[in-house]
Each structure stands twice: as C-alpha cells, then as structure tokens.
Design a protein around this motif. Structure first.
Motif, mmCIF file in Angstrom:
data_model
loop_
_atom_site.group_PDB
_atom_site.id
_atom_site.type_symbol
_atom_site.label_atom_id
_atom_site.label_comp_id
_atom_site.label_asym_id
_atom_site.label_seq_id
_atom_site.Cartn_x
_atom_site.Cartn_y
_atom_site.Cartn_z
ATOM 1 N N HIS A 23 47.494 144.972 63.450
ATOM 2 C CA HIS A 23 47.278 144.714 62.027
ATOM 3 C C HIS A 23 47.329 143.212 61.732
ATOM 4 N N SER A 24 48.293 142.502 62.287
ATOM 5 C CA SER A 24 48.389 141.061 62.057
ATOM 6 C C SER A 24 47.235 140.324 62.741
ATOM 7 N N ASN A 25 46.748 140.806 63.893
ATOM 8 C CA ASN A 25 45.577 140.219 64.546
ATOM 9 C C ASN A 25 44.343 140.330 63.663
ATOM 10 N N GLN A 26 44.162 141.473 63.032
ATOM 11 C CA GLN A 26 43.015 141.653 62.127
ATOM 12 C C GLN A 26 43.111 140.657 60.965
ATOM 13 N N PHE A 27 44.324 140.502 60.444
ATOM 14 C CA PHE A 27 44.530 139.562 59.353
ATOM 15 C C PHE A 27 44.189 138.136 59.800
ATOM 16 N N LEU A 28 44.634 137.761 61.016
ATOM 17 C CA LEU A 28 44.348 136.427 61.530
ATOM 18 C C LEU A 28 42.860 136.229 61.774
ATOM 19 N N LYS A 29 42.185 137.253 62.269
ATOM 20 C CA LYS A 29 40.744 137.153 62.501
ATOM 21 C C LYS A 29 39.990 136.933 61.200
ATOM 22 N N VAL A 30 40.357 137.667 60.155
ATOM 23 C CA VAL A 30 39.706 137.501 58.849
ATOM 24 C C VAL A 30 39.994 136.104 58.307
ATOM 25 N N PHE A 31 41.224 135.655 58.453
ATOM 26 C CA PHE A 31 41.602 134.326 57.971
ATOM 27 C C PHE A 31 40.828 133.230 58.705
ATOM 28 N N VAL A 32 40.725 133.314 60.026
ATOM 29 C CA VAL A 32 39.984 132.331 60.813
ATOM 30 C C VAL A 32 38.505 132.348 60.435
ATOM 31 N N PHE A 33 37.938 133.528 60.251
ATOM 32 C CA PHE A 33 36.527 133.636 59.865
ATOM 33 C C PHE A 33 36.285 132.982 58.496
ATOM 34 N N ALA A 34 37.209 133.219 57.554
ATOM 35 C CA ALA A 34 37.087 132.600 56.226
ATOM 36 C C ALA A 34 37.189 131.080 56.329
ATOM 37 N N GLU A 35 38.086 130.566 57.161
ATOM 38 C CA GLU A 35 38.224 129.125 57.354
ATOM 39 C C GLU A 35 36.969 128.525 57.997
ATOM 40 N N LEU A 36 36.364 129.265 58.912
ATOM 41 C CA LEU A 36 35.141 128.800 59.556
ATOM 42 C C LEU A 36 34.002 128.677 58.549
ATOM 43 N N ILE A 37 33.873 129.654 57.681
ATOM 44 C CA ILE A 37 32.837 129.606 56.632
ATOM 45 C C ILE A 37 33.105 128.432 55.690
ATOM 46 N N LEU A 38 34.364 128.238 55.307
ATOM 47 C CA LEU A 38 34.724 127.126 54.417
ATOM 48 C C LEU A 38 34.426 125.779 55.080
ATOM 49 N N ALA A 39 34.732 125.644 56.362
ATOM 50 C CA ALA A 39 34.452 124.396 57.083
ATOM 51 C C ALA A 39 32.949 124.135 57.155
ATOM 52 N N PHE A 40 32.161 125.174 57.364
ATOM 53 C CA PHE A 40 30.707 125.024 57.412
ATOM 54 C C PHE A 40 30.162 124.573 56.057
ATOM 55 N N ILE A 41 30.650 125.185 54.987
ATOM 56 C CA ILE A 41 30.202 124.808 53.636
ATOM 57 C C ILE A 41 30.574 123.353 53.345
ATOM 58 N N LEU A 42 31.780 122.947 53.711
ATOM 59 C CA LEU A 42 32.202 121.564 53.473
ATOM 60 C C LEU A 42 31.404 120.574 54.315
ATOM 61 N N THR A 43 31.060 120.945 55.548
ATOM 62 C CA THR A 43 30.238 120.078 56.396
ATOM 63 C C THR A 43 28.865 119.876 55.790
ATOM 64 N N VAL A 44 28.277 120.965 55.289
ATOM 65 C CA VAL A 44 26.961 120.855 54.635
ATOM 66 C C VAL A 44 27.069 119.982 53.393
ATOM 67 N N ALA A 45 28.123 120.149 52.611
ATOM 68 C CA ALA A 45 28.299 119.352 51.392
ATOM 69 C C ALA A 45 28.462 117.871 51.722
ATOM 70 N N VAL A 46 29.243 117.553 52.752
ATOM 71 C CA VAL A 46 29.422 116.153 53.154
ATOM 72 C C VAL A 46 28.102 115.568 53.635
ATOM 73 N N PHE A 47 27.336 116.309 54.407
ATOM 74 C CA PHE A 47 26.037 115.826 54.900
ATOM 75 C C PHE A 47 25.084 115.560 53.739
ATOM 76 N N VAL A 48 25.041 116.477 52.770
ATOM 77 C CA VAL A 48 24.151 116.294 51.613
ATOM 78 C C VAL A 48 24.570 115.069 50.813
ATOM 79 N N LEU A 49 25.860 114.903 50.587
ATOM 80 C CA LEU A 49 26.326 113.761 49.799
ATOM 81 C C LEU A 49 26.156 112.437 50.550
#
Length: 196
Positions: A23-49
């Motif tokens: 159960h805690s592994n599933q929680f960590l996997k979801v958390f890591v996936f959400a962080e990966l998406i957030l990092a990708f969005i921020l990278t795109v935003a920095v590149f555009v700016l």
C-alpha cells in the motif's frame, strides 16, 4: 462436560506487513509520478520563458516612451567615428593642440600608438612655436568595409600667425574594429594614415 476455552488466533504478521508495504509502495509510485509530471511542466515553462524575447521599455528624458528603431548600418557608424577622429586629430588651435592630439589617441591601435605619438609630437611643437591652427572640412567620406579603409576628401584651412591658407584634403585611413569605450563608442581604431 468440557469447558469451552476461547482461543485467540494470532494472525501471522508477515502478510500484514507485506500488505502495508505494498500500500505504501503504491502511494510512493503515485507521488513520484505526480512529481515527474510537475517537473516536466516546470521544465517546459522555463524553456518557454527563457526563449521569449524580453520586453524592454525605453523612456526618454521627458518620460515618454521611445519607439523601436532599426539598427544603424556599419558604414554610418564608421563614418561618425571618423568624423570624431578628424575633429580631434585635424582641428586644433595652438592652445588646444596638445589636448586634442592626446584625445585622438583613443582612436589609434596599440601597435601604431608609438609612431603616432612621435608624429603628432612634432605637429604640437610646430603649432605652439609658430602659432599654427588648423581646421578640416570633409566633403566626402568613402568607406570600404572589406578593405578596412576610408577615403576622405575635402578642404583644409591652416592659419600660421594669422595668415590663412586653404588647401585640399585627401586622406586615406586604414581602420579596424576593437573594444568600444566611453571615449570611442564606435570601437573604431586607426592603424595607418596616408595623406596625399
């Protein structure tokens, strides 16, 4: 009759621990996936700016905005630099000759500076001794950026002890570009002068 005894069964702890861990592994996997998406969005935003052209608003002395102007042509910049050099090098009075010739050194390449100082030292001495003043009036300045030369034609007026003489000015300057300074904002440096 036998008495009934209540017996508590103890659940093995290993399956329970495995379930909690999964159960805690599933929680960590979801958390890591959400962080990966957030990092990708921020990278795109920095590149555009970072690739976006900056907004620069220039204001004049009166507080009004100054419009965008086209870049000046290289020939025009060289021409203005040569006009300033001629003003310093060839227009002087006996009182200002040393100061003007010293100011014109800002336009001389470091390699040619010693020869220039030797040549203008004689001019300054002659001007002071004989009370000589000089003015030039350039009519045409032809710039050849490929060769790095400028051909100046015009008139020269020389005054020796109050007697004025006018003559033709035909001067060829060999120039090169260098660092821009406060006294030489064009970055124009004369390496050779040839008068006819």
């Amino acid at each position: 009759m036998q008495e009934e005894k209540t017996m508590n069964l103890k659940m093995p702890s290993l399956p329970k621990m495995m379930a909690e861990l999964m159960h805690s592994n599933q929680f960590l996997k979801v958390f890591v996936f959400a962080e990966l998406i957030l990092a990708f969005i921020l990278t795109v935003a920095v590149f555009v700016l970072a690739t976006k052209e900056p907004m620069v608003i220039t204001l004049g002395g009166d507080g009004k905005t100054i419009g965008r102007a086209a870049l000046p042509k290289a020939e025009d910049q060289v021409r203005e630099g040569i006009k300033r050099y001629l003003e310093k090098r060839y227009q002087w009075e006996p009182e200002s000759v040393i100061k003007k010739l010293k100011e014109s050194e800002e336009f001389i390449t470091p390699q040619a500076l010693k020869a220039f100082q030797g040549a203008v030292g004689n001019v300054a001495k002659f001007s002071k001794d004989k009370i000589v003043s000089q003015k030039v009036y350039p009519e045409k300045i032809e710039i050849d950026l490929n060769k790095g030369t400028a051909l100046i034609t015009g008139d020269r007026v020389t005054s020796i002890q109050g007697l004025k003489a006018a003559g033709n000015l035909k001067l060829e300057l060999t120039f090169e570009s260098g660092p821009r300074t406060q006294n030489n904002p064009w970055g124009l440096y004369i390496s050779k002068e040839r008068e006819e």
